[in-house]
Design an enzyme around this catalytic site. Structure first.
Site, PDB file in Angstrom:
ATOM      1  N   SER A   1      44.788  35.816  44.444  1.00  0.00           N
ATOM      2  CA  SER A   1      45.528  36.955  45.193  1.00  0.00           C
ATOM      3  C   SER A   1      45.395  37.124  46.577  1.00  0.00           C
ATOM      4  O   SER A   1      46.043  37.874  47.307  1.00  0.00           O
ATOM      5  CB  SER A   1      44.567  38.072  44.520  1.00  0.00           C
ATOM      6  OG  SER A   1      43.168  38.138  44.869  1.00  0.00           O
TER       7      SER A   1
ATOM      8  N   SER B   1      40.537  33.511  43.402  1.00  0.00           N
ATOM      9  CA  SER B   1      41.750  34.094  44.500  1.00  0.00           C
ATOM     10  C   SER B   1      41.680  33.536  45.988  1.00  0.00           C
ATOM     11  O   SER B   1      42.471  33.697  46.901  1.00  0.00           O
ATOM     12  CB  SER B   1      41.726  35.511  44.532  1.00  0.00           C
ATOM     13  OG  SER B   1      42.128  36.022  43.525  1.00  0.00           O
TER      14      SER B   1
ATOM     15  N   LYS C   1      41.854  40.497  54.274  1.00  0.00           N
ATOM     16  CA  LYS C   1      42.613  40.748  53.088  1.00  0.00           C
ATOM     17  C   LYS C   1      42.494  42.149  53.139  1.00  0.00           C
ATOM     18  O   LYS C   1      41.510  42.541  53.567  1.00  0.00           O
ATOM     19  CB  LYS C   1      41.907  40.004  51.798  1.00  0.00           C
ATOM     20  CG  LYS C   1      42.670  40.228  50.476  1.00  0.00           C
ATOM     21  CD  LYS C   1      41.760  39.388  49.423  1.00  0.00           C
ATOM     22  CE  LYS C   1      42.541  39.494  48.231  1.00  0.00           C
ATOM     23  NZ  LYS C   1      41.607  38.588  47.109  1.00  0.00           N
TER      24      LYS C   1
END
Ligand code: GLN
Length: 520
Positions: free
Chosen positions: A207, A231, A132
């Site tokens: 996310s 997330s 990420k």
């Protein structure tokens, strides 16, 4: 009822937070923040008399001391290398008293390098893991998917990235996400939404959207993500992937761009619990750079799962019928596998969203204060709409005159939520529930209504506020072939027991093996 917020107050908060808003933004934020603040009023009805506030959930923590000795540090050249303006060995800051802002760095439009817009940077073609874009990767652009950090080259790698690299798992991709981790759909990325590989019209979940997309299509074996308020779990569930959010303090936050510091959990995703566990064991270490990882309690052996509680408040009629059906089938299978199952009520858990959306924005407004365009990155005018909303919200609910009503109240209700979980773990060894009440939804469907998007986290926030480890795993499919996940939650430091249960479940099911149609 008198409105808590009006345009004048919005302008005042923007000023405190050093954001310059257009008239249109002031109007919009007044409306949107008004709706969110109205939702928080449900906390007014909760009796918190005599309840202590919770600001952090770490247990058995020891102060970490080290000798004060001169060691290696960045050269001043390296330290200054990301600054826009320097003078000799100094950073040059904008004039404090001038209103001028400099938009002297143009927005870089990222090339879409894959069909799902999941990948921001390809680092090394032969790499096997993805990160990420909140994870710092030395000498590689790291943006948090925000234009504020366009072109920012990290000086060092986060502990998790480094441990994986050292174990031979080279980085292949930096992955898209909601900017700064703010979001549940992946649509808040400044580089555009990630598309769900199971249906490109739908969100991938956020996310950690890019991580879920590339793991579900098999482009990488494992991807990192973060779970501050769901997330890792939501995108895992929306993309048919298995994920672990460790106990708060489980994986080192060193080198991970901060969102909500009392909640942030670096986390992992993979295609099965078995593979996930293999990687997890390589990164679950005590790190001198993050004292949260030094809890002694993490060494206490988890007692294993025999009795499981279904979270009553999360498993009811409010769920999509397809989610109700698949969850019932998962429970049946678990009972047939020999586990005892009973219903458990967590009366305060549904307050999690209100509490979370007070505490997380307060913490992020403080963490994002460092982005002033001096040492690195662009100025604050580069923040996207959701980041601005959160900075505004957090600044307001912790400001003088409002902190008691919002921030302090939320910290007390957080204690009640934690106590609910503690009580439940006196009766059962783990809890299960769906990950969300809805299936992956259309891109754009909720983007005009932030509160609606916050409510997607209904089954996620309370667990994060309590710092509990949770595995989310595939539990079936809807009639339209969309993945549906469920989550297993345990007491702090029960990761091993959760992995045992998840592996057992996956030895009896095939859901996790399904790949989206158009992937290899
Ligand atoms: N949906 C939550 C939010 O928008 C979760 C974010 C996260 O865990 N990083 O804040």
């Amino acid at each position: 009822m008198a409105k808590t917020i009006n345009e004048e107050k919005v302008r005042h908060i923007a000023n405190l937070a050093r954001l310059s808003l257009s008239d249109k933004e002031v109007k919009l934020f007044t409306k949107q923040l008004g709706a969110v603040l109205e939702y928080f009023e449900k906390l007014d009805e909760v009796d918190t008399e005599g309840i202590e506030p919770t600001y952090q959930v770490i247990d058995g923590l020891e102060n970490v001391f080290r000798e004060d000795k001169v060691g290696k540090s960045f050269s001043s050249k390296k330290a200054l290398s990301q600054a826009k303006k320097i003078n000799g060995d100094y950073f040059v800051a904008d004039h404090v008293f001038s209103k001028k802002t400099s938009k002297d760095r143009k927005n870089i439009d990222r090339k879409k390098i894959d069909e799902y817009n999941a990948i921001l940077t390809e680092v090394y073609e032969k790499g096997t893991v993805g990160h990420k874009d909140l994870f710092m990767t030395e000498d590689v652009e790291t943006t948090a998917a925000s234009h504020v950090l366009d072109g920012y080259i990290a000086h060092y790698s986060s502990t998790v990235v480094e441990l994986l690299e050292k174990a031979g798992h080279k980085t292949r991709y930096k992955l898209n996400n909601d900017a700064w981790g703010h979001g549940a759909s992946g649509e808040n990325s400044d580089y555009g939404p990630t598309l769900n590989p199971w249906d490109k019209k739908l969100v991938a979940g956020g996310s950690s959207s890019g991580s879920a997309a590339v793991v579900s299509t098999g482009q990488v074996e494992v991807a990192t993500g973060t779970d501050t308020g769901g997330s890792i779990r939501l995108p895992a569930s929306f993309c048919n992937v298995t994920s672990i959010k460790p106990s708060y303090g489980g994986l080192s936050r060193y080198g991970v761009i901060a969102f909500g510091s009392s909640l942030d959990c670096p986390s992992l995703m993979s295609s099965s619990a078995k593979t996930l566990r293999k990687y997890f064991n390589k990164v679950f270490i005590k790190d001198n750079f993050d004292s949260n990882t030094k809890s002694k309690k993490r060494d206490i052996k988890a007692k294993g799962v025999k009795k499981i509680g279904i979270i009553k408040e999360f498993a009811g009629k409010g769920n999509d019928p397809e989610i109700q059906r698949t969850f019932k089938e998962a429970v049946k299978l678990i009972i047939n596998a020999g586990y005892k199952v009973e219903e458990i009520s967590l009366p305060n858990a549904e307050l999690g969203v209100a509490v979370y959306y007070i505490i997380a924005p307060v913490e992020t407004s403080s963490n994002l204060a460092r982005y002033d365009g001096v040492r690195f990155g662009n100025g604050r005018e580069y923040f996207g709409a959701e980041a601005k909303r959160r900075i505004m919200l957090g600044t307001f609910t912790s400001s003088e005159g409002y902190a008691d009503k919002y921030y302090d109240k939320a910290a007390r209700v957080r204690t009640l939520i934690i106590n609910d979980f503690k009580r439940s773990f006196e009766k059962v060894d783990a809890l299960i529930s769906p990950v969300s009440s809805i299936l992956p939804f259309k891109i754009g469907q909720m983007s005009k209504n932030p509160l609606q998007l916050y409510l997607v986290d209904l089954y996620l926030s309370a667990i994060s506020l309590s710092g509990l480890p949770t595995i989310a795993l595939p539990g079936g499919f809807s009639k339209e072939n969309l993945p549906i996940g469920f989550q297993i939650v345990g007491p702090r430091w029960s990761e091993d027991s959760l992995f045992d249960l998840a592996e057992k479940y996956q030895s009896l099911t095939e859901w996790h093996k399904r790949l989206p149609n158009n992937s290899g």
